[in-house]
Design an enzyme around this catalytic site. Structure first.
Site, short mmCIF file in Angstrom:
data_model
loop_
_atom_site.label_atom_id
_atom_site.label_comp_id
_atom_site.label_asym_id
_atom_site.label_seq_id
_atom_site.Cartn_x
_atom_site.Cartn_y
_atom_site.Cartn_z
N ASP A 464 4.18 -2.55 7.55
CA ASP A 464 5.42 -2.47 6.78
C ASP A 464 6.57 -3.09 7.58
O ASP A 464 6.49 -3.32 8.78
CB ASP A 464 5.74 -1.00 6.47
CG ASP A 464 6.53 -0.82 5.19
OD1 ASP A 464 7.12 -1.80 4.70
OD2 ASP A 464 6.57 0.32 4.68
N ASP A 532 7.44 -0.69 -4.23
CA ASP A 532 7.50 0.76 -4.07
C ASP A 532 7.61 1.47 -5.41
O ASP A 532 7.41 2.69 -5.49
CB ASP A 532 8.70 1.15 -3.20
CG ASP A 532 8.48 0.88 -1.73
OD1 ASP A 532 7.33 0.59 -1.33
OD2 ASP A 532 9.46 0.94 -0.95
#
Length: 712
Positions: A464, A532
């Site tokens: 990430d 997300d």
């Protein structure tokens, strides 16, 4: 039959270079000034027709007009008034290159054109490559300061400042009009497809964030405004770069439309010293005469065959713990989730954020990649062993490019972060960015991740990056802006070395969702965390935009809880699954809160996905735009024998039955069995009149349709 022409040729007498793909041809000529000039990009032409193509001419020729023939990489010199893809400044203050063509080389499908400045020690190689079975042309530039290393004679060989170095300039043919397709968005709303008339102006698509970005993506398509999914000429390009980038389109008043792009953005410049070179990332281009759908399928095939490191490995059904636990992570809770996930058919368990250092919230712990002693008193090995005992692979979330001030790493190495010493560093998500351009930071990251993978038998890293660059400086560096390039390339090297040291390791690219999705990152990762936002209604549009370039097997798509954590929307489990089945299926909800009936339904739907997984991940994808609020995606086996169609209708209208949806990818001369209903359909009817999906009544209706070609 005559022998097939080679993929790359150059005729010195004509100064004519040609790149041939199975269904297209790209051609350029060396201009009188030594600069390569665009000639043709489109459907195949024979050699004689190509040689007879006239040089470009402007309908408004005058002493105020630019040269008519578009450059393959425009310098700042001559009668050129559009965006220059190469901008250099020499030690004596002179700007711009003036080229002398210095020869070519060919190696199979790779062509290199050598250009040398007429006065200064500067060489450029314009590089072109085509690959077997692909219609994509790959282009990049290698720029070299040709004075010997260590020659500091400022008058003859001083440092060269590079203000812009694009990978390629592309040129569309003369069309009645021009339309630009591109992707916009933001966090939680990535990959929103826009199709807009291209204005007579310069249009800039860019990311200045050090990442590919949520807000734009370095893919675009040009057509004349009439192309559809199934017909019409389309020219599209995609930059293979995961840092800041810029693409400038120029539609001028006399009918030329070009675009030039590469790494970097305005205000960033690099220093080229004697003996040094800069190589750009590849800018890929594709032509098709068969519409946006055919362009996407061609991109999907190219990515599978020529970009991904291990395209033949099916993507596993992932369970990820983030939405279940957030930062409230401990061994007992993760083992409970793992057991539930295994019962649903998950094949990989990924422990997300919160497992390391002092990480109990976003303000601490980043950079300290050892297990939190309170949450995992015996380290991660007991959890990893239990996951493996359950028959799943074990994965970890990491964010190695980032650090919290409240961490042992930052306290030991505050100089490792990207910063300008006289400027206050901006914290975003309570974190700073580590400068991977520094060799010691790259080495630390490689050692740390290698140790995690070895110690815990990690099969999957979710990598990430939750913030962009700000105050991007590099104290003590003579070329501080080089970090915009070198950071990204160091990330690439760390990933490449991890994969080489650990065969079978897979990496998922993530950057606060889909902010790192491009052909550069996909050359060393297996899939992309698309967004997300897991709300299935929002995901339909996100996934549609994503599919313009990327194939389904790299599109991570999760089933999470209802109401959705991002939107608060309540949707049935079946609808959530059917939307997520369109990519690499994952599970991300709090399974401890699911009822027994929901767990049973989820297990059945996971099993159903595994039945169609080869079609979804390796089939030919056809987007089916339909009226009445129904959207569908059709996956067809390469031989046309097996088919899967996922259809969704987020909202229903009272008293209204959606129209049938045509399935143009089928063979109208064949018949097809629906094995779930035992019904045989005529291919001609399905192609020409369509099928009624018989969706359930009410909102959030969906269906998976399977078809198998059978004898009539």
């Amino acid at each position: 039959m005559p022998d097939a022409l080679p993929p790359a040729t150059f005729d010195p007498g004509l100064g004519l270079a040609v790149l041939r793909t199975p269904n297209s041809l790209y051609a350029l000529r060396i201009g009188p000034d030594g600069s390569p000039r665009h000639l043709y990009w489109g459907a195949p032409l024979d050699t004689a027709a190509l040689a007879r193509l006239p040089d470009a001419a402007s309908p408004a020729a005058s002493s105020f007009e630019a040269e008519a023939a578009a450059d393959e990489l425009a310098p700042q010199t001559g009668a050129r008034f559009g965006p220059a893809g190469l901008q250099v400044r020499f030690a004596d203050g002179t700007s711009g290159a003036q080229w002398r063509f210095d020869g070519h080389s060919i190696d199979g499908g790779e062509l290199r054109l050598r250009l040398t400045d007429r006065h200064y020690p500067l060489r450029a190689e314009l590089c072109y490559r085509v690959r077997p079975g692909s219609d994509v042309v790959e282009r990049w530039v290698e720029l070299t300061h040709t004075a010997p290393a260590g020659d500091d004679d400022a008058a003859a060989a001083g440092a060269i400042t590079v203000d812009r170095l694009d990978s390629a300039s592309w040129t569309a043919p003369a069309l009645a009009d021009y339309r630009l397709s591109h992707l916009t968005g933001g966090w939680n709303s990535e990959f929103q497809l826009r199709r807009d008339r291209l204005p007579v102006a310069e249009t800039v698509l860019t990311s200045r964030r050090g990442l590919t970005g949520h807000h734009a993506n370095p893919w675009l398509a040009i057509d004349d405004g009439t192309a559809t999914e199934d017909r019409g000429e389309v020219w599209s390009t995609a930059l293979a770069w995961s840092g800041s980038w810029r693409i400038t389109l120029h539609r001028d008043p006399v009918g030329r439309t070009t675009w030039t792009g590469g790494f970097g953005h305005e205000g960033v410049r690099w220093i080229l010293r004697p003996g040094e070179s800069l190589r750009t990332p590849a800018f890929h281009g594709l032509y098709t005469p068969h519409g946006f759908g055919a362009a996407s399928r061609a991109w999907h095939g190219h990515i599978r065959d020529h970009v991904l490191p291990e395209p033949g490995r099916e993507r596993p059904v992932v369970y990820n713990s983030w939405e279940a636990t957030g930062f409230d992570v401990d061994q007992a809770g993760q083992i409970r989730l793992a057991r539930l996930a295994s019962g649903l058919g998950a094949e990989l368990f990924v422990l997300d954020d919160g497992w390391f250092g002092a990480r109990r919230n976003e303000r601490a712990g980043l950079g300290d990649w050892t297990a939190h002693p309170g949450a995992f008193p015996d380290g991660l090995r007991p959890l990893a062993d239990e996951v493996h005992r359950l028959g799943m692979e074990f994965g970890l979330w990491v964010e190695p490019e980032m650090v919290n001030r409240d961490s042992e790493l930052y306290r030991a190495h505050p100089d490792w972060v990207i910063h300008s010493p006289t400027r206050e560093a901006t914290e975003l998500r309570s974190q700073l960015v580590l400068n991977f351009a520094r060799p010691e930071v790259e080495a630390w990251a490689g050692r740390t991740l290698d140790g995690l993978v070895r110690e815990h038998r990690v099969s999957w890293l979710k990598w990430d990056a939750n913030r962009p660059f700000t105050e991007a400086g590099w104290e003590g560096s003579p070329d501080p802006d080089r970090l915009w390039i070198d950071h990204t390339r160091a990330v690439y090297r760390v990933m490449d070395r991890l994969r080489a040291a650990h065969p079978g390791l897979r990496i998922e690219a993530c950057a606060g969702g889909g902010a790192r999705a491009d052909l550069g990152i996909l050359a060393r990762t297996d899939q992309v965390w698309t967004s997300d936002n897991t709300d299935p209604v929002d995901r339909i549009a996100i996934q549609d935009g994503f599919s313009q370039l990327f194939p389904a097997l790299v599109m991570a798509a999760w089933v999470t809880d209802s109401p959705n954590v991002s939107t608060g929307r309540r949707t049935p489990l079946r609808f959530r699954f059917h939307v997520a089945m369109a990519g690499a299926l994952g599970l991300g909800g709090d399974l401890t809160g699911w009822s027994g009936e929901e767990l049973d339904e989820a297990a059945a739907l996971v099993a159903r996905y595994k039945e169609i997984r080869p079609l979804v991940q390796y089939g030919l994808q056809h987007r089916l735009g339909a009226p009445d609020g129904v959207t569908a995606v059709h996956y067809a086996a390469a031989d046309g024998g097996e088919h899967a169609v996922l259809a969704w209708r987020p909202s229903a209208r009272f008293g209204h039955q959606p129209a049938p949806v045509a399935l143009p990818a089928l063979d109208p001369g064949a018949h097809y069995l629906d094995p779930d209903l035992g019904r045989v359909h005529s291919g001609a009817v399905l192609v020409r009149r369509g099928i009624d999906f018989r969706l359930p009544t009410g909102d959030y209706a969906s269906r998976l349709l399977r078809l198998r070609r059978v004898a009539p």
